[in-house]
Design a protein around this motif. Structure first.
Motif, short mmCIF file in Angstrom:
data_model
loop_
_atom_site.label_atom_id
_atom_site.label_comp_id
_atom_site.label_asym_id
_atom_site.label_seq_id
_atom_site.Cartn_x
_atom_site.Cartn_y
_atom_site.Cartn_z
N LYS A 46 0.83 -1.21 0.00
CA LYS A 46 0.00 0.00 0.00
C LYS A 46 0.87 1.26 0.00
O LYS A 46 0.61 2.21 -0.74
N ALA A 49 2.42 1.59 -3.46
CA ALA A 49 1.42 2.04 -4.43
C ALA A 49 1.20 3.55 -4.32
O ALA A 49 0.99 4.22 -5.33
N ALA A 50 1.27 4.07 -3.11
CA ALA A 50 1.06 5.51 -2.90
C ALA A 50 2.22 6.34 -3.46
O ALA A 50 2.03 7.50 -3.81
N ARG A 51 3.41 5.74 -3.58
CA ARG A 51 4.58 6.49 -4.02
C ARG A 51 5.01 6.21 -5.45
O ARG A 51 5.79 6.96 -6.03
N PRO A 53 4.14 5.56 -9.62
CA PRO A 53 3.20 6.19 -10.56
C PRO A 53 1.82 5.52 -10.51
O PRO A 53 1.72 4.30 -10.33
N GLU A 54 0.80 6.32 -10.65
CA GLU A 54 -0.58 5.83 -10.59
C GLU A 54 -0.78 4.70 -11.60
O GLU A 54 -0.32 4.77 -12.74
N GLY A 55 -1.45 3.66 -11.15
CA GLY A 55 -1.75 2.53 -12.02
C GLY A 55 -0.66 1.47 -12.07
O GLY A 55 -0.80 0.47 -12.77
N THR A 56 0.42 1.66 -11.34
CA THR A 56 1.52 0.69 -11.32
C THR A 56 1.07 -0.60 -10.67
O THR A 56 0.44 -0.59 -9.62
N ASP A 57 1.39 -1.71 -11.30
CA ASP A 57 1.12 -3.04 -10.74
C ASP A 57 2.25 -3.35 -9.76
O ASP A 57 3.31 -3.82 -10.15
#
Length: 92
Positions: A46, A49-51, A53-57
């Protein structure tokens, strides 16, 4: 060389480093590696994911980081639901 497509070079037609084919994945791997390396504590998916790029798996990115470090002196490991670098088991 504006707008040109970069094609990774490899002998025998195989791409050695899978991240070479995807600059976005390569950059996300670099970022995730730096985040986990710089942290004194294991880093959760989590938090990554916040750090990143948006949409990164995040799972795919961390699997690539794990793969890149599997034969090194440190390995990427799961610590509960988080990730951390630890000394390779055969060297501990």
């Amino acid at each position: 060389m504006s707008g040109g497509k970069v094609i990774p070079f490899a002998l025998g037609g195989e791409v050695e480093d899978e991240t070479a084919a995807s600059p976005d994945l390569a950059e996300a791997v670099r970022m995730a590696e730096a985040i986990v390396f710089a942290s004194a504590e294991p880093v959760s998916a989590k938090a990554l994911a916040a750090r990143l790029p948006e949409g990164t798996d995040v799972s795919s990115v961390m699997e690539e980081v794990r793969r890149q470090y599997e034969r090194r002196g440190v390995n990427l490991v799961r610590v509960g639901a988080a990730y951390a670098f630890r000394t390779a088991g055969d060297l501990a």
